[in-house]
Motif scaffolding. Structure first.
Motif, PDB file in Angstrom:
ATOM      1  N   MET A 157       0.839  -1.190   0.000  1.00 16.35           N
ATOM      2  CA  MET A 157       0.000   0.000   0.000  1.00 16.35           C
ATOM      3  C   MET A 157       0.881   1.249   0.000  1.00 16.35           C
ATOM      4  O   MET A 157       1.840   1.340   0.758  1.00 16.35           O
TER       5      MET A 157
ATOM      6  N   PRO B 239      -7.804  10.198   8.989  1.00 18.62           N
ATOM      7  CA  PRO B 239      -8.494   8.914   8.841  1.00 18.62           C
ATOM      8  C   PRO B 239      -9.913   9.028   8.296  1.00 18.62           C
ATOM      9  O   PRO B 239     -10.415   8.085   7.675  1.00 18.62           O
ATOM     10  N   TRP B 240     -10.551  10.182   8.487  1.00 21.77           N
ATOM     11  CA  TRP B 240     -11.918  10.314   7.966  1.00 21.77           C
ATOM     12  C   TRP B 240     -11.942  10.453   6.450  1.00 21.77           C
ATOM     13  O   TRP B 240     -13.006  10.439   5.827  1.00 21.77           O
ATOM     14  N   LEU B 241     -10.746  10.614   5.874  1.00 24.78           N
ATOM     15  CA  LEU B 241     -10.654  10.614   4.413  1.00 24.78           C
ATOM     16  C   LEU B 241     -10.249   9.236   3.898  1.00 24.78           C
ATOM     17  O   LEU B 241     -10.100   9.038   2.704  1.00 24.78           O
ATOM     18  N   GLY B 242     -10.029   8.303   4.812  1.00 30.28           N
ATOM     19  CA  GLY B 242      -9.650   6.951   4.411  1.00 30.28           C
ATOM     20  C   GLY B 242      -8.175   6.659   4.558  1.00 30.28           C
ATOM     21  O   GLY B 242      -7.699   5.632   4.083  1.00 30.28           O
TER      22      GLY B 242
ATOM     23  N   ASP C 224      -4.775   5.604   6.626  1.00 33.60           N
ATOM     24  CA  ASP C 224      -4.375   4.832   7.794  1.00 33.60           C
ATOM     25  C   ASP C 224      -3.138   5.492   8.371  1.00 33.60           C
ATOM     26  O   ASP C 224      -2.153   5.671   7.658  1.00 33.60           O
TER      27      ASP C 224
ATOM     28  N   ASN D  38      -5.166   4.324   0.062  1.00 31.21           N
ATOM     29  CA  ASN D  38      -5.633   3.210  -0.744  1.00 31.21           C
ATOM     30  C   ASN D  38      -5.321   3.420  -2.211  1.00 31.21           C
ATOM     31  O   ASN D  38      -5.317   4.546  -2.695  1.00 31.21           O
ATOM     32  N   PRO D  39      -5.098   2.333  -2.955  1.00 32.69           N
ATOM     33  CA  PRO D  39      -4.690   2.476  -4.357  1.00 32.69           C
ATOM     34  C   PRO D  39      -5.767   3.066  -5.269  1.00 32.69           C
ATOM     35  O   PRO D  39      -5.472   3.431  -6.397  1.00 32.69           O
ATOM     36  N   ASN D  40      -6.993   3.228  -4.780  1.00 30.16           N
ATOM     37  CA  ASN D  40      -8.007   3.840  -5.642  1.00 30.16           C
ATOM     38  C   ASN D  40      -7.891   5.361  -5.638  1.00 30.16           C
ATOM     39  O   ASN D  40      -8.483   6.035  -6.475  1.00 30.16           O
TER      40      ASN D  40
ATOM     41  N   ASP E  30     -19.994   4.682  -6.391  1.00 32.82           N
ATOM     42  CA  ASP E  30     -18.814   5.387  -5.885  1.00 32.82           C
ATOM     43  C   ASP E  30     -19.196   6.770  -5.361  1.00 32.82           C
ATOM     44  O   ASP E  30     -18.570   7.276  -4.427  1.00 32.82           O
TER      45      ASP E  30
ATOM     46  N   VAL F  12     -22.053   7.355  -3.949  1.00 30.01           N
ATOM     47  CA  VAL F  12     -22.733   7.117  -2.672  1.00 30.01           C
ATOM     48  C   VAL F  12     -21.705   7.106  -1.547  1.00 30.01           C
ATOM     49  O   VAL F  12     -21.922   7.677  -0.468  1.00 30.01           O
ATOM     50  N   GLU F  13     -20.564   6.489  -1.817  1.00 33.38           N
ATOM     51  CA  GLU F  13     -19.525   6.477  -0.777  1.00 33.38           C
ATOM     52  C   GLU F  13     -19.029   7.899  -0.519  1.00 33.38           C
ATOM     53  O   GLU F  13     -18.742   8.264   0.621  1.00 33.38           O
TER      54      GLU F  13
ATOM     55  N   ALA G 187     -21.207   9.499   1.900  1.00 30.21           N
ATOM     56  CA  ALA G 187     -20.940   9.037   3.267  1.00 30.21           C
ATOM     57  C   ALA G 187     -19.700   9.710   3.841  1.00 30.21           C
ATOM     58  O   ALA G 187     -19.675  10.110   5.005  1.00 30.21           O
TER      59      ALA G 187
ATOM     60  N   TYR H  23     -18.418   9.530   8.282  1.00 26.78           N
ATOM     61  CA  TYR H  23     -18.683   8.156   8.731  1.00 26.78           C
ATOM     62  C   TYR H  23     -19.010   8.127  10.226  1.00 26.78           C
ATOM     63  O   TYR H  23     -19.755   7.269  10.676  1.00 26.78           O
TER      64      TYR H  23
END
Lengths: 551, 504
Positions: A1, A29-32, A34, A48-50, A333, A335-336, A339, A344
């Motif tokens: 990662m 972390p609220w953006l994804g 870690d 994340n790789p996306n 996508d 929809v996420e 969120a 979250y």
């Protein structure tokens, strides 16, 4: 990662607000992200790789500003009209199908931003470029070269230039043979009769994509104008790589300028930073998330994610997605994004109203019955890996190696095949416990593999149970009693025990178990040679049966 | 009636045979009892006033290395004195090293003792020593003692006469001997003790083990069963048991079953089709190597499911098909999909199951083995167990997923859960959960979750939303068992299995 280390001072410059390391640790972390490591003045995060666009400070900052509410909606990038022309020769499109380019003016570079640039390129090569195959990036000092540029295929021995990190001219072939980048990536081009070459109006060489740039166009902290090139075999990969790089440079203070890319049969103006458009149904978002957001709430959430929103008709909006995003493939996508923008932490868990009756899998139920019986017979359960190697599985057991389920890329010599039998593992357990008190009675009820060409996976999984008893008076009689007690208590009838030959056992003290006339297993006294192989000092008796069908 | 236990009787009789007074060592030899038994007997016999206990201090003296040397050669002052007599009664001090067999360091010692013992006098001006007596002095006590000890090895000071006792102290001061204290115990029969022994008062023996013979014959009425010290720990014994990791697996299974989930089980070896492609992981993307995969050398490739499913998946990858997605935009290869792998997640089995069971509500789970191409370290193994739960239902939502998961982990005693944005190629929206572990006083990441993407559901013709979550089981087991090295779980050391309680 992929990871990025965000120095607090530098991140503040991009985010344009005062931030403590605690603020960063709290909100990223609220953006994804870690959190990997927290320093006194930096935070190292994994993304994340996306979201390859998070590979730069600029990329992280624009998302951060959105989440915090300091800026919302689509980031706007002006692409000025430019006169730079890039011509793509027909002969190179067979080797490297696509090239896109951009000019970036008035950029102020320092040591940090040059390191940034290198890391952005590396992350893009990994995340999108598939190790430079699908897309590969070159960044050049614009001021030492003169457009129009040409991307062509050149003769490997005739074309020469000074590649990065060298002082002398080398031919293209020599670069592939001697330069470390040439050696690493030659497989991308060396199959072709000619190699790609990017040159300017006067024949000066910018680079041999995707291998290496020339020393001529090297970037230093004094460089102020850049020429970006991205080549590759996949148009989308090339486009996205350029978009991410260009927008990052724009956020670093540069001014993007168009390049007219002339392919043999069409001209493309690059970069194309027009946003992608996609529809989102408000109901759909609420359905998936379990919320009852109003349209304006949905819009607000999307804008926090740096998306623009236009109302189409009741309940449907059109969302504009920035050119640096590669991950929006489907309405889901978006929809996420709702969120994430909503937060979250605001989603309260609920319990679904589904009435279902649970049920165990018969194999697990059988395995638990076996556990009950075997522990009742004073056997302690062990759990071994299903991966093992030929030496333990065959050699040490006095068995001839068979063609078995074998790994192509084992991680170590210890685990190279999938076991066909549980006994080798149990013998190994005895070996590792030889200093513990005796008697030692161990069993395992677990899976083994077997090749079966008739199933889709050509391998089937079978449940076995095996047991070993090791102590100074271990004997065949003991293990026969054990297995008979096991079979009887499993409720089985019509089983038979008959003599057989099995090299792991002592001659004359080996037997096979038959259930309804089909052989399901063996039992016997372990051969002293096997005991020697496992460094054991006590006689040992053992059994193993296949209970896949029984369950 | 005097009640005496067996070892007390034996002790008394031994003392009698030894004429009423003896050392403990003698009693041990005569009675055949162990030291501990005799000492235990002593306590009760003294209490019952049948015996008195005498303690005697003993000092044992032995020679040091230097002492042994002088025992053989003679003390340095003796040697020097002899030489002086031989040379006519007076010798220069400087001659001593050449004439007398002593080390140079011993000379000052010799001179000092010569003076002390009044054997010789030192004339500092002339630098000589001269004998003080006409006749050679006889062997001193210290010299006698040296010889005794050289011969006997050791002796008891208290047994010496006073002069030897003093000599022992002298030798000790000169570091030629060492002394060690010892306490001797002696037992002596009292008058009452003598009576008991002589009269042979009737006593009843106490026994420790009830036997079938005593039970059946009725003789149990004639004997007394000894009281045991019930507070003493018994010898360690272990039940045969289910492996501690298996306990954790069973716990997870139970919770799922209690929540109404049905268990599924699929093959360990999977085709890339079910492991990756059906889950919308492109054939050529780092996400596919996000989990490092074991590919098979033999067999190399498997089969594919029915054509309609394969085509739907292929088109979805290439251009989104009817899902409304953009797809991945590459040419999908059936050959790549046929490759065999050790499954990297049980989600492969889940999607296979859902492709054949589509009518909601469906709740399935598995706690089963998966494989990752990773070096075995204290926190990773190449194979481990994945917990996976799936809910298919009309109108189930992301919040429902969070709630289900929260309920599941609450049963493990992990009640505080937080959810964060995350990414998986086959779910959207996705999330990951961290739980607060009271034992460790910190939050740890426990599992990932999400709603299957339309690109996964459509080719399988699944028409309802699917909630999915999964996490490692070993992590949970290690929290329960208080371990920080995963290798212990699979090490199968009996010392660990035997001592790990079945209930934590």
């Amino acid at each position: 990662m992929p990871v990025i280390t965000l120095q607090q001072e530098r991140f503040i410059k991009f985010v344009k607000r005062q931030l403590t390391v605690e603020d960063m640790t709290k909100w990223l972390p609220w953006l994804g992200f870690d959190i990997e490591e927290i320093g006194s003045d930096y935070v190292k995060v994994e993304f994340n790789p996306n979201r390859v666009d998070f590979c730069s400070y600029a990329g992280v900052a624009r998302a951060f500003r959105g989440l915090m509410g300091w800026e919302s909606g689509l980031p706007r990038y002006k692409v000025k009209g430019g006169k730079t022309v890039l011509k793509i020769d027909k002969n190179v499109t067979k080797i490297r199908s696509y090239m896109l380019a951009a000019v970036v003016r008035n950029i102020k570079l320092d040591e940090e931003s040059i390191v940034d640039l290198m890391e952005i390129q590396e992350d893009l090569h990994w995340g999108i470029g598939r190790n430079r195959k699908k897309a590969s990036i070159g960044v050049h000092n614009m001021d030492v070269i003169e457009p129009p540029f040409t991307f062509t295929a050149a003769e490997p021995d005739k074309a020469r230039f000074v590649p990065l990190d060298r002082t002398d001219e080398m031919s293209l072939r020599e670069i592939l043979e001697k330069h470390d980048k040439g050696v690493a990536f030659r497989h991308l081009v060396d199959w072709a009769p000619r190699y790609p070459l990017l040159i300017d109006k006067n024949g000066q060489v910018l680079s041999m994509p995707p291998i290496i740039n020339g020393e001529l166009t090297r970037i230093t902290s004094k460089t102020t104008n850049l020429f970006l090139d991205v080549t590759g075999t996949d148009y989308l990969a090339v486009e996205k790589s350029l978009n991410i790089l260009a927008t990052a440079l724009a956020d670093m203070g540069g001014r993007i300028e168009k390049v007219h890319v002339k392919y043999p049969n069409r001209t493309v103006d690059s970069p194309d930073l027009m946003p992608q458009k996609m529809k989102l149904r408000i109901n759909y978002a609420n359905e998936l998330l379990g919320l009852k957001l109003s349209e304006s709430q949905v819009v607000e959430s999307l804008r926090k994610c740096r998306l623009d929103v236009k109302t189409l008709r009741n309940g449907i909006v059109e969302v504009a997605i920035p050119a640096y995003r590669i991950d929006v493939l489907h309405e889901v996508d978006l929809v996420e994004e709702v969120a994430i923008g909503y937060g979250y932490y605001r989603l309260k868990p609920t319990i679904p109203e589904t009435l279902t009756i649970g049920e165990q899998h018969p194999a697990q139920r059988t395995a638990n019955v076996v556990r009950q019986i075997m522990t009742g017979l004073d056997f302690t359960e062990v759990m071994n890996f299903t991966l093992i190697n030929e030496v333990f599985h065959y050699e040490k057991m006095r068995l001839k190696a068979r063609k078995t389920i074998k790994l192509a890329n084992p991680v170590s010599a210890e685990y190279t095949i999938l076991r066909e039998s549980l006994l080798p593992g149990l013998m190994k357990n005895l070996m590792e416990n030889k200093h513990e008190s005796f008697p030692q009675r161990l069993f395992e009820v677990s899976d083994v593999g077997r090749i079966n060409q008739r199933v889709e996976t050509r391998c089937e999984r079978r449940l076995h149970v095996a047991g070993v008893s090791s102590h100074s008076t271990a004997s065949f009689t003991e293990i026969k009693s054990t297995i008979e007690a096991l079979l009887h208590n499993m409720g089985l009838k019509r089983w038979e025990i008959k003599p057989t030959t099995h090299s792991s056992f002592i001659e004359g003290r080996e037997a096979a178990v038959y259930l309804k006339h089909k052989e399901i297993g063996v039992l016997g006294e372990i051969h002293p040679e096997v005991l020697n192989n496992f460094e054991l000092e006590n006689p040992t008796c053992a059994f193993e049966i296949d209970i896949e069908e029984i369950s | 009636m005097v009640y005496l236990r067996e070892h007390e009787q034996k002790t008394l009789f031994a003392l009698q045979r030894l004429k009423g007074r003896a050392r403990v060592a003698q009693i041990i030899e005569t009675s055949g009892l162990a030291h501990a038994a005799v000492m235990r007997a002593a306590l009760t016999l003294v209490e019952s006033k049948l015996v008195t206990l005498h303690e005697q201090r003993q000092t044992i003296v032995t020679l040091t290395q230097e002492g042994k040397l002088y025992a053989e050669k003679g003390l340095p002052e003796r040697g020097t004195l002899e030489m002086t007599y031989r040379r006519g009664g007076e010798i220069p001090i400087s001659d001593i090293p050449h004439e007398v067999d002593i080390s140079p360091g011993a000379i000052p010692v010799a001179l000092a003792w010569l003076t002390r013992k009044h054997w010789a006098t030192i004339n500092r001006e002339k630098g000589t020593i001269a004998v003080a007596q006409e006749e050679k002095p006889p062997l001193g006590d210290d010299e006698r003692l040296l010889r005794i000890l050289a011969k006997k090895g050791s002796a008891i000071v208290q047994e010496f006469d006073k002069s030897l006792q003093r000599a022992a102290i002298t030798l000790k001061r000169r570091k030629l001997a060492r002394m060690r204290e010892k306490t001797l115990q002696e037992m002596e029969l009292t008058d009452t003790g003598w009576q008991v022994v002589k009269k042979g008062l009737r006593f009843v023996s106490e026994i420790s083990q009830l036997t079938p013979e005593l039970i059946v014959s009725g003789k149990w009425r004639e004997v007394k069963l000894r009281k045991f010290d019930v507070t003493v720990a018994g010898p360690e014994t272990y039940p045969a048991k289910v492996h501690p990791l298996q306990q954790a697996i069973q716990r997870a299974r139970e919770i799922f079953l209690e929540m109404g989930f049905t268990e599924i089980r699929g093959p360990l070896v999977e085709t890339a089709f079910w492991n990756f492609d059906a889950l919308f992981q492109p054939q050529d993307h780092p996400a596919r190597e996000m989990m490092d995969t074991f590919y098979l050398l033999n067999p190399k490739a498997g089969g594919l499911p029915k054509k309609s499913v394969v085509e739907a998946v292929a088109k979805t990858h290439e251009n989104g098909w009817i899902t409304g997605s953009k797809g991945w935009g590459y040419k999908w290869s059936p050959e790549e999909a046929k490759r065999l792998v050790m499954r990297t997640h049980t989600t492969a089995e889940t999607i296979k199951y859902l492709s054949e069971h589509k009518k909601p509500p469906i709740k399935v789970f598995s706690v089963d083995r998966v494989y990752r191409n990773e070096q075995v370290t204290y926190k990773n193994t190449a194979e481990f167990h994945q917990i996976e739960g799936i809910v298919v239902g009309k109108g189930v939502t992301l919040r429902d997923l969070m709630g289900t998961l929260k309920t599941f982990y609450a049963r493990f005693g992990l009640k505080k859960v937080k959810f964060w944005p995350c990414y998986f190629p086959y779910t959207e929206p996705s999330a990951e959960a961290t739980v607060y572990v009271p034992k460790l006083k910190r939050w740890i990441e426990l599992c990932g979750m999400g709603m299957f993407r339309p690109e996964v559901l459509a080719p399988m013709r699944i028409k309802y939303p699917v909630l999915a979550w999964g996490g490692g089981l070993e992590r949970l087991a290690m929290l329960e068992l208080g371990l920080d090295d995963i290798r212990l779980l699979y090490g199968n050391r009996l010392s660990w299995i035997r001592r790990t309680p079945i209930c934590q």
